[in-house]
Design a protein around this motif. Structure first.
Motif, PDB file in Angstrom:
ATOM      1  N   LEU A   1       0.856  -1.182   0.000  1.00 31.33           N
ATOM      2  CA  LEU A   1       0.000   0.000   0.000  1.00 31.33           C
ATOM      3  C   LEU A   1       0.887   1.225   0.000  1.00 31.33           C
ATOM      4  CD1 LEU A   1      -2.629   1.613   0.361  1.00 31.33           C
ATOM      5  CD2 LEU A   1      -2.520   1.061   2.800  1.00 31.33           C
ATOM      6  N   LEU A   2       0.609   2.142  -0.919  1.00 25.84           N
ATOM      7  CA  LEU A   2       1.417   3.341  -1.074  1.00 25.84           C
ATOM      8  C   LEU A   2       0.542   4.575  -0.939  1.00 25.84           C
ATOM      9  CD1 LEU A   2       4.152   4.694  -1.939  1.00 25.84           C
ATOM     10  CD2 LEU A   2       3.332   4.486  -4.300  1.00 25.84           C
ATOM     11  N   LEU A   3       0.892   5.462  -0.008  1.00 24.08           N
ATOM     12  CA  LEU A   3       0.219   6.747   0.161  1.00 24.08           C
ATOM     13  C   LEU A   3       1.072   7.811  -0.502  1.00 24.08           C
ATOM     14  CD1 LEU A   3      -0.694   6.502   3.979  1.00 24.08           C
ATOM     15  CD2 LEU A   3      -1.864   5.469   2.007  1.00 24.08           C
ATOM     16  N   ILE A   4       0.502   8.554  -1.444  1.00 25.42           N
ATOM     17  CA  ILE A   4       1.294   9.504  -2.212  1.00 25.42           C
ATOM     18  C   ILE A   4       0.669  10.889  -2.199  1.00 25.42           C
ATOM     19  CG2 ILE A   4       0.155   8.839  -4.381  1.00 25.42           C
ATOM     20  CD1 ILE A   4       2.838   9.427  -5.785  1.00 25.42           C
ATOM     21  N   GLY A   5       1.513  11.910  -2.085  1.00 29.22           N
ATOM     22  CA  GLY A   5       1.003  13.269  -2.111  1.00 29.22           C
ATOM     23  C   GLY A   5       2.122  14.288  -2.189  1.00 29.22           C
ATOM     24  N   ARG A   6       1.753  15.520  -2.379  1.00 30.32           N
ATOM     25  CA  ARG A   6       2.731  16.609  -2.472  1.00 30.32           C
ATOM     26  C   ARG A   6       3.288  16.943  -1.089  1.00 30.32           C
ATOM     27  NH1 ARG A   6       4.039  20.570  -6.234  1.00 30.32           N
ATOM     28  NH2 ARG A   6       2.453  19.804  -7.697  1.00 30.32           N
ATOM     29  N   GLU A   7       4.556  17.286  -1.048  1.00 33.53           N
ATOM     30  CA  GLU A   7       5.239  17.630   0.195  1.00 33.53           C
ATOM     31  C   GLU A   7       4.915  19.078   0.551  1.00 33.53           C
ATOM     32  OE1 GLU A   7       6.489  17.319   3.373  1.00 33.53           O
ATOM     33  OE2 GLU A   7       7.568  15.656   2.444  1.00 33.53           O
TER      34      GLU A   7
ATOM     35  N   PRO B   1      -3.971   8.395  -3.623  1.00 37.43           N
ATOM     36  CA  PRO B   1      -3.593   9.813  -3.693  1.00 37.43           C
ATOM     37  C   PRO B   1      -4.181  10.551  -2.498  1.00 37.43           C
ATOM     38  CG  PRO B   1      -5.305   9.333  -5.300  1.00 37.43           C
ATOM     39  CD  PRO B   1      -4.970   8.031  -4.644  1.00 37.43           C
ATOM     40  N   MET B   2      -3.319  11.122  -1.678  1.00 35.68           N
ATOM     41  CA  MET B   2      -3.747  11.760  -0.429  1.00 35.68           C
ATOM     42  C   MET B   2      -4.202  13.188  -0.706  1.00 35.68           C
ATOM     43  SD  MET B   2      -3.488   9.427   1.927  1.00 35.68           S
ATOM     44  CE  MET B   2      -3.284  10.217   3.513  1.00 35.68           C
ATOM     45  N   ARG B   3      -5.263  13.285  -1.464  1.00 29.35           N
ATOM     46  CA  ARG B   3      -5.874  14.563  -1.821  1.00 29.35           C
ATOM     47  C   ARG B   3      -7.382  14.459  -1.649  1.00 29.35           C
ATOM     48  NH1 ARG B   3      -2.114  17.855  -4.688  1.00 29.35           N
ATOM     49  NH2 ARG B   3      -3.740  19.432  -4.404  1.00 29.35           N
ATOM     50  N   ALA B   4      -8.017  15.609  -1.522  1.00 29.42           N
ATOM     51  CA  ALA B   4      -9.471  15.610  -1.416  1.00 29.42           C
ATOM     52  C   ALA B   4     -10.128  15.311  -2.757  1.00 29.42           C
ATOM     53  CB  ALA B   4      -9.959  16.950  -0.879  1.00 29.42           C
ATOM     54  N   ALA B   5      -9.473  15.709  -3.845  1.00 32.78           N
ATOM     55  CA  ALA B   5     -10.026  15.494  -5.184  1.00 32.78           C
ATOM     56  C   ALA B   5      -8.880  15.471  -6.184  1.00 32.78           C
ATOM     57  CB  ALA B   5     -11.024  16.604  -5.532  1.00 32.78           C
ATOM     58  N   HIS B   6      -9.178  14.988  -7.381  1.00 30.35           N
ATOM     59  CA  HIS B   6      -8.150  14.931  -8.418  1.00 30.35           C
ATOM     60  C   HIS B   6      -7.646  16.333  -8.774  1.00 30.35           C
ATOM     61  CE1 HIS B   6      -7.651  10.816  -9.543  1.00 30.35           C
ATOM     62  NE2 HIS B   6      -8.942  10.623  -9.745  1.00 30.35           N
ATOM     63  N   THR B   7      -6.349  16.413  -9.041  1.00 30.52           N
ATOM     64  CA  THR B   7      -5.690  17.628  -9.499  1.00 30.52           C
ATOM     65  C   THR B   7      -4.916  17.303 -10.767  1.00 30.52           C
ATOM     66  OG1 THR B   7      -3.640  17.172  -8.287  1.00 30.52           O
ATOM     67  CG2 THR B   7      -5.388  18.353  -7.092  1.00 30.52           C
ATOM     68  N   HIS B   8      -4.263  18.305 -11.338  1.00 24.94           N
ATOM     69  CA  HIS B   8      -3.386  18.036 -12.487  1.00 24.94           C
ATOM     70  C   HIS B   8      -2.361  16.969 -12.122  1.00 24.94           C
ATOM     71  CE1 HIS B   8      -0.904  18.764 -16.057  1.00 24.94           C
ATOM     72  NE2 HIS B   8       0.132  18.707 -15.231  1.00 24.94           N
ATOM     73  N   ASP B   9      -1.799  17.060 -10.925  1.00 19.79           N
ATOM     74  CA  ASP B   9      -0.807  16.070 -10.497  1.00 19.79           C
ATOM     75  C   ASP B   9      -1.367  14.658 -10.538  1.00 19.79           C
ATOM     76  OD1 ASP B   9       0.846  18.192  -9.992  1.00 19.79           O
ATOM     77  OD2 ASP B   9       0.951  17.920  -7.827  1.00 19.79           O
ATOM     78  N   THR B  10      -2.548  14.480  -9.958  1.00 17.13           N
ATOM     79  CA  THR B  10      -3.065  13.119  -9.796  1.00 17.13           C
ATOM     80  C   THR B  10      -3.591  12.508 -11.090  1.00 17.13           C
ATOM     81  OG1 THR B  10      -5.295  13.857  -9.185  1.00 17.13           O
ATOM     82  CG2 THR B  10      -3.685  13.587  -7.399  1.00 17.13           C
ATOM     83  N   ILE B  11      -3.883  13.332 -12.088  1.00 16.81           N
ATOM     84  CA  ILE B  11      -4.366  12.754 -13.348  1.00 16.81           C
ATOM     85  C   ILE B  11      -3.322  12.772 -14.460  1.00 16.81           C
ATOM     86  CG2 ILE B  11      -6.774  13.276 -12.838  1.00 16.81           C
ATOM     87  CD1 ILE B  11      -6.630  15.641 -14.701  1.00 16.81           C
TER      88      ILE B  11
ATOM     89  N   TYR C   1      -4.588   1.948  -8.828  1.00 15.09           N
ATOM     90  CA  TYR C   1      -4.614   3.381  -8.524  1.00 15.09           C
ATOM     91  C   TYR C   1      -6.019   3.753  -8.071  1.00 15.09           C
ATOM     92  CZ  TYR C   1      -3.554   8.384  -9.267  1.00 15.09           C
ATOM     93  OH  TYR C   1      -3.349   9.744  -9.108  1.00 15.09           O
ATOM     94  N   CYS C   2      -6.109   4.340  -6.883  1.00 20.81           N
ATOM     95  CA  CYS C   2      -7.408   4.564  -6.252  1.00 20.81           C
ATOM     96  C   CYS C   2      -7.891   5.998  -6.413  1.00 20.81           C
ATOM     97  CB  CYS C   2      -7.316   4.228  -4.760  1.00 20.81           C
ATOM     98  SG  CYS C   2      -6.729   2.546  -4.426  1.00 20.81           S
ATOM     99  N   GLU C   3      -9.165   6.188  -6.177  1.00 19.87           N
ATOM    100  CA  GLU C   3      -9.760   7.523  -6.189  1.00 19.87           C
ATOM    101  C   GLU C   3      -9.258   8.311  -4.989  1.00 19.87           C
ATOM    102  OE1 GLU C   3     -14.288   9.456  -6.181  1.00 19.87           O
ATOM    103  OE2 GLU C   3     -13.973   7.285  -6.156  1.00 19.87           O
ATOM    104  N   PRO C   4      -9.086   9.632  -5.110  1.00 17.28           N
ATOM    105  CA  PRO C   4      -8.725  10.441  -3.942  1.00 17.28           C
ATOM    106  C   PRO C   4      -9.718  10.257  -2.805  1.00 17.28           C
ATOM    107  CG  PRO C   4      -8.457  11.724  -5.933  1.00 17.28           C
ATOM    108  CD  PRO C   4      -9.135  10.444  -6.334  1.00 17.28           C
ATOM    109  N   LEU C   5      -9.297  10.613  -1.604  1.00 15.88           N
ATOM    110  CA  LEU C   5     -10.066  10.298  -0.402  1.00 15.88           C
ATOM    111  C   LEU C   5     -11.316  11.147  -0.216  1.00 15.88           C
ATOM    112  CD1 LEU C   5      -7.056   9.998   2.051  1.00 15.88           C
ATOM    113  CD2 LEU C   5      -8.407   8.123   1.106  1.00 15.88           C
ATOM    114  N   GLY C   6     -11.407  12.272  -0.915  1.00 21.15           N
ATOM    115  CA  GLY C   6     -12.425  13.255  -0.611  1.00 21.15           C
ATOM    116  C   GLY C   6     -13.854  12.799  -0.725  1.00 21.15           C
ATOM    117  N   ARG C   7     -14.150  11.797  -1.557  1.00 20.81           N
ATOM    118  CA  ARG C   7     -15.539  11.373  -1.732  1.00 20.81           C
ATOM    119  C   ARG C   7     -15.969  10.326  -0.707  1.00 20.81           C
ATOM    120  NH1 ARG C   7     -17.961  13.012  -6.646  1.00 20.81           N
ATOM    121  NH2 ARG C   7     -19.803  11.931  -5.893  1.00 20.81           N
ATOM    122  N   SER C   8     -15.096   9.964   0.209  1.00 21.50           N
ATOM    123  CA  SER C   8     -15.478   8.989   1.223  1.00 21.50           C
ATOM    124  C   SER C   8     -16.538   9.562   2.156  1.00 21.50           C
ATOM    125  CB  SER C   8     -14.256   8.579   2.057  1.00 21.50           C
ATOM    126  OG  SER C   8     -14.643   7.829   3.192  1.00 21.50           O
TER     127      SER C   8
END
Length: 262
Positions: free
Chosen positions: A6-12, A65-75, A91-98
Protein backbone atom coordinates in the motif's frame (compact mmCIF):
# COMPACT_ATOMS: atom_id res chain seq x y z
CA UNK A 1 0.57 -16.29 -2.84
CA UNK A 2 0.14 -12.73 -4.14
CA UNK A 3 2.18 -10.15 -2.26
CA UNK A 4 0.58 -6.73 -1.74
CA UNK A 5 1.75 -3.26 -0.77
CA UNK A 6 0.00 0.00 0.00
CA UNK A 7 1.42 3.34 -1.07
CA UNK A 8 0.22 6.75 0.16
CA UNK A 9 1.29 9.50 -2.21
CA UNK A 10 1.00 13.27 -2.11
CA UNK A 11 2.73 16.61 -2.47
CA UNK A 12 5.24 17.63 0.20
CA UNK A 13 3.45 20.60 1.74
CA UNK A 14 2.96 21.75 5.32
CA UNK A 15 2.75 18.72 7.61
CA UNK A 16 2.11 16.20 4.82
CA UNK A 17 4.98 13.84 5.65
CA UNK A 18 4.00 13.66 9.33
CA UNK A 19 0.34 13.07 8.48
CA UNK A 20 1.10 10.37 5.92
CA UNK A 21 3.44 8.59 8.33
CA UNK A 22 0.76 8.51 11.02
CA UNK A 23 -1.76 6.90 8.67
CA UNK A 24 0.88 4.49 7.38
CA UNK A 25 1.73 3.35 10.91
CA UNK A 26 -1.93 2.69 11.70
CA UNK A 27 -2.48 0.86 8.42
CA UNK A 28 0.54 -1.36 9.07
CA UNK A 29 -1.27 -2.60 12.18
CA UNK A 30 -4.78 -2.70 10.73
CA UNK A 31 -4.31 -4.21 7.26
CA UNK A 32 -2.80 -7.46 6.07
CA UNK A 33 -0.80 -6.02 3.17
CA UNK A 34 2.89 -6.90 3.19
CA UNK A 35 4.14 -3.33 3.22
CA UNK A 36 2.81 0.19 3.77
CA UNK A 37 4.91 3.13 2.57
CA UNK A 38 4.60 6.81 1.69
CA UNK A 39 5.86 8.86 -1.25
CA UNK A 40 6.01 12.65 -1.28
CA UNK A 41 7.24 15.00 -3.97
CA UNK A 42 7.82 18.72 -4.32
CA UNK A 43 6.97 19.35 -7.97
CA UNK A 44 7.97 16.52 -10.36
CA UNK A 45 6.68 13.06 -9.30
CA UNK A 46 8.30 11.23 -12.20
CA UNK A 47 11.82 12.51 -11.61
CA UNK A 48 11.62 12.58 -7.82
CA UNK A 49 9.98 9.18 -7.27
CA UNK A 50 11.35 6.98 -10.05
CA UNK A 51 14.01 5.27 -7.92
CA UNK A 52 11.61 4.65 -5.04
CA UNK A 53 8.98 3.18 -7.34
CA UNK A 54 11.42 0.94 -9.19
CA UNK A 55 12.34 -0.61 -5.84
CA UNK A 56 8.76 -1.75 -5.14
CA UNK A 57 8.68 -5.49 -5.81
CA UNK A 58 5.27 -6.70 -4.62
CA UNK A 59 2.85 -8.34 -7.02
CA UNK A 60 0.09 -5.79 -6.41
CA UNK A 61 0.35 -2.19 -5.19
CA UNK A 62 -2.62 -0.13 -4.01
CA UNK A 63 -1.90 3.56 -4.49
CA UNK A 64 -3.91 6.16 -2.57
CA UNK A 65 -3.59 9.81 -3.69
CA UNK A 66 -3.75 11.76 -0.43
CA UNK A 67 -5.87 14.56 -1.82
CA UNK A 68 -9.47 15.61 -1.42
CA UNK A 69 -10.03 15.49 -5.18
CA UNK A 70 -8.15 14.93 -8.42
CA UNK A 71 -5.69 17.63 -9.50
CA UNK A 72 -3.39 18.04 -12.49
CA UNK A 73 -0.81 16.07 -10.50
CA UNK A 74 -3.07 13.12 -9.80
CA UNK A 75 -4.37 12.75 -13.35
CA UNK A 76 -1.14 13.47 -15.23
CA UNK A 77 2.20 13.31 -13.40
CA UNK A 78 1.46 10.77 -10.65
CA UNK A 79 0.02 8.10 -13.02
CA UNK A 80 3.06 8.56 -15.25
CA UNK A 81 5.36 8.01 -12.28
CA UNK A 82 3.46 4.89 -11.28
CA UNK A 83 4.54 3.23 -14.54
CA UNK A 84 7.88 2.57 -12.82
CA UNK A 85 6.22 0.17 -10.36
CA UNK A 86 6.39 -3.43 -11.48
CA UNK A 87 3.40 -5.70 -11.04
CA UNK A 88 -0.25 -4.76 -10.87
CA UNK A 89 -0.92 -1.16 -9.80
CA UNK A 90 -4.37 -0.40 -8.40
CA UNK A 91 -4.61 3.38 -8.52
CA UNK A 92 -7.41 4.56 -6.25
CA UNK A 93 -9.76 7.52 -6.19
CA UNK A 94 -8.72 10.44 -3.94
CA UNK A 95 -10.07 10.30 -0.40
CA UNK A 96 -12.42 13.25 -0.61
CA UNK A 97 -15.54 11.37 -1.73
CA UNK A 98 -15.48 8.99 1.22
CA UNK A 99 -18.56 9.26 3.49
CA UNK A 100 -16.06 9.37 6.37
CA UNK A 101 -15.03 12.82 5.18
CA UNK A 102 -18.57 14.11 5.67
CA UNK A 103 -18.36 12.96 9.26
CA UNK A 104 -15.02 14.70 9.75
CA UNK A 105 -16.34 17.94 8.31
CA UNK A 106 -19.37 17.83 10.59
CA UNK A 107 -17.32 17.08 13.71
CA UNK A 108 -14.68 19.71 12.88
CA UNK A 109 -17.47 22.26 12.58
CA UNK A 110 -19.34 21.09 15.70
CA UNK A 111 -16.20 21.41 17.83
CA UNK A 112 -16.11 25.14 17.10
CA UNK A 113 -19.72 26.14 16.41
CA UNK A 114 -22.44 23.74 17.55
CA UNK A 115 -25.14 23.12 14.98
CA UNK A 116 -28.36 25.08 15.15
CA UNK A 117 -30.76 27.02 12.99
CA UNK A 118 -28.75 30.18 13.69
CA UNK A 119 -25.44 28.67 12.51
CA UNK A 120 -23.80 28.47 9.08
CA UNK A 121 -21.33 25.78 8.03
CA UNK A 122 -19.05 26.73 5.12
CA UNK A 123 -16.98 24.11 3.27
CA UNK A 124 -13.87 25.64 1.70
CA UNK A 125 -12.52 23.80 -1.35
CA UNK A 126 -9.46 24.50 -3.46
CA UNK A 127 -11.36 24.66 -6.72
CA UNK A 128 -10.15 24.76 -10.31
CA UNK A 129 -10.70 27.06 -13.25
CA UNK A 130 -10.81 24.15 -15.71
CA UNK A 131 -11.59 20.83 -13.99
CA UNK A 132 -14.76 19.83 -12.09
CA UNK A 133 -13.36 17.46 -9.46
CA UNK A 134 -13.03 19.84 -6.51
CA UNK A 135 -16.45 21.37 -7.06
CA UNK A 136 -18.06 17.95 -7.40
CA UNK A 137 -16.47 16.72 -4.18
CA UNK A 138 -17.26 19.87 -2.21
CA UNK A 139 -20.89 19.94 -3.36
CA UNK A 140 -21.23 16.22 -2.57
CA UNK A 141 -20.40 16.81 1.09
CA UNK A 142 -22.45 20.00 1.26
CA UNK A 143 -25.53 18.09 0.08
CA UNK A 144 -24.94 15.35 2.65
CA UNK A 145 -24.50 17.87 5.44
CA UNK A 146 -27.66 19.76 4.47
CA UNK A 147 -29.56 16.50 4.89
CA UNK A 148 -27.59 15.07 7.81
CA UNK A 149 -26.82 18.00 10.11
CA UNK A 150 -28.76 20.63 12.02
CA UNK A 151 -26.94 23.66 10.62
CA UNK A 152 -29.26 26.40 9.41
CA UNK A 153 -27.35 26.59 6.14
CA UNK A 154 -24.43 24.80 4.49
CA UNK A 155 -22.50 26.80 1.90
CA UNK A 156 -19.49 26.14 -0.34
CA UNK A 157 -16.68 28.41 -1.50
CA UNK A 158 -13.35 28.06 -3.31
CA UNK A 159 -9.92 29.57 -3.65
CA UNK A 160 -9.80 29.26 -7.45
CA UNK A 161 -13.41 29.60 -8.60
CA UNK A 162 -16.73 31.11 -7.62
CA UNK A 163 -18.26 31.42 -5.13
CA UNK A 164 -14.96 32.80 -3.86
CA UNK A 165 -13.71 32.54 -0.28
CA UNK A 166 -13.55 36.33 -0.16
CA UNK A 167 -17.34 36.49 -0.49
CA UNK A 168 -18.18 34.23 2.46
CA UNK A 169 -18.88 37.09 4.88
CA UNK A 170 -21.44 38.49 2.46
CA UNK A 171 -23.01 35.12 1.66
CA UNK A 172 -23.69 33.70 5.12
CA UNK A 173 -27.04 34.68 6.59
CA UNK A 174 -26.81 33.19 10.08
CA UNK A 175 -25.55 34.73 13.32
CA UNK A 176 -22.81 32.14 13.90
CA UNK A 177 -20.46 30.73 11.23
CA UNK A 178 -17.73 28.11 10.92
CA UNK A 179 -15.54 27.39 7.88
CA UNK A 180 -14.00 23.95 7.39
CA UNK A 181 -11.26 23.41 4.75
CA UNK A 182 -11.70 20.38 2.49
CA UNK A 183 -7.98 19.57 2.59
CA UNK A 184 -6.09 16.50 3.81
CA UNK A 185 -3.00 18.31 5.13
CA UNK A 186 -1.95 21.78 6.11
CA UNK A 187 -0.43 23.95 3.40
CA UNK A 188 0.14 27.55 2.42
CA UNK A 189 -3.46 27.56 1.23
CA UNK A 190 -4.93 26.41 4.56
CA UNK A 191 -2.55 28.38 6.77
CA UNK A 192 -2.41 31.69 4.93
CA UNK A 193 -4.55 32.13 1.83
CA UNK A 194 -7.86 30.93 3.24
CA UNK A 195 -7.53 32.72 6.63
CA UNK A 196 -6.57 35.93 4.83
CA UNK A 197 -9.50 35.64 2.43
CA UNK A 198 -11.90 34.95 5.31
CA UNK A 199 -10.50 37.94 7.21
CA UNK A 200 -10.46 35.90 10.39
CA UNK A 201 -9.01 38.84 12.32
CA UNK A 202 -12.36 40.57 12.07
CA UNK A 203 -13.99 37.82 14.11
CA UNK A 204 -17.40 36.27 13.52
CA UNK A 205 -16.13 33.22 11.62
CA UNK A 206 -14.48 30.23 13.27
CA UNK A 207 -11.98 28.25 11.20
CA UNK A 208 -11.33 24.52 11.56
CA UNK A 209 -8.28 22.37 10.84
CA UNK A 210 -7.80 20.15 7.75
CA UNK A 211 -8.37 16.39 8.12
CA UNK A 212 -4.76 15.71 9.11
CA UNK A 213 -4.26 12.63 11.29
CA UNK A 214 -7.94 12.06 11.95
CA UNK A 215 -8.49 8.31 12.45
CA UNK A 216 -11.48 8.29 10.11
CA UNK A 217 -9.10 9.10 7.24
CA UNK A 218 -7.21 5.92 8.13
CA UNK A 219 -10.54 4.09 8.01
CA UNK A 220 -11.28 5.61 4.60
CA UNK A 221 -7.95 4.40 3.21
CA UNK A 222 -8.51 0.91 4.56
CA UNK A 223 -12.02 0.81 3.06
CA UNK A 224 -10.66 1.86 -0.34
CA UNK A 225 -8.08 -0.94 -0.28
CA UNK A 226 -10.80 -3.49 0.49
CA UNK A 227 -12.94 -2.09 -2.33
CA UNK A 228 -10.07 -2.39 -4.77
CA UNK A 229 -9.43 -5.97 -3.68
CA UNK A 230 -13.02 -6.82 -4.49
CA UNK A 231 -12.83 -5.07 -7.85
CA UNK A 232 -9.63 -6.92 -8.71
CA UNK A 233 -11.61 -10.16 -8.58
CA UNK A 234 -15.04 -9.01 -9.76
CA UNK A 235 -14.47 -6.05 -12.09
CA UNK A 236 -15.70 -6.89 -15.62
CA UNK A 237 -13.01 -6.45 -18.24
CA UNK A 238 -15.25 -4.00 -20.09
CA UNK A 239 -15.66 -1.77 -17.03
CA UNK A 240 -12.49 0.16 -16.31
CA UNK A 241 -12.30 2.89 -13.71
CA UNK A 242 -11.08 6.40 -14.48
CA UNK A 243 -8.00 5.82 -12.32
CA UNK A 244 -7.18 2.55 -14.08
CA UNK A 245 -7.37 4.31 -17.43
CA UNK A 246 -4.90 6.90 -16.14
CA UNK A 247 -2.30 4.29 -15.22
CA UNK A 248 -2.68 2.65 -18.62
CA UNK A 249 -2.35 5.80 -20.71
CA UNK A 250 0.03 8.13 -18.81
CA UNK A 251 3.71 7.49 -19.38
CA UNK A 252 6.91 9.50 -18.77
CA UNK A 253 8.14 11.40 -21.81
CA UNK A 254 11.88 11.61 -22.38
CA UNK A 255 12.30 15.17 -23.59
CA UNK A 256 15.51 16.30 -21.95
CA UNK A 257 17.71 13.24 -21.86
CA UNK A 258 16.66 12.26 -18.33
CA UNK A 259 13.35 10.65 -19.21
CA UNK A 260 10.96 12.71 -17.13
CA UNK A 261 8.02 14.91 -17.90
CA UNK A 262 8.42 18.57 -18.63
Amino acid sequence: MTSESLLLIGRETGNAHEVFETHAERLTRRTDVDDVSIATYESEPVRELQAQFEAISTDRTYVIPMRAAHTHDTIEDVPAALSYISGNVRYCEPLGRSPAVTEILRKRAMNLVPAGEDASLVIVGFGSSSKPYHRQTTEYHAARLRDGSDYGEVLTCYLLQNPAVECVRYNVSKRRSVAVPLFVTRSEATDERIPDALELGRGGIEYADPFGKHPRITDAIRAEVEKQRTLTVEEPSASVSFETQLTRTRRPVATDGEGFLQ
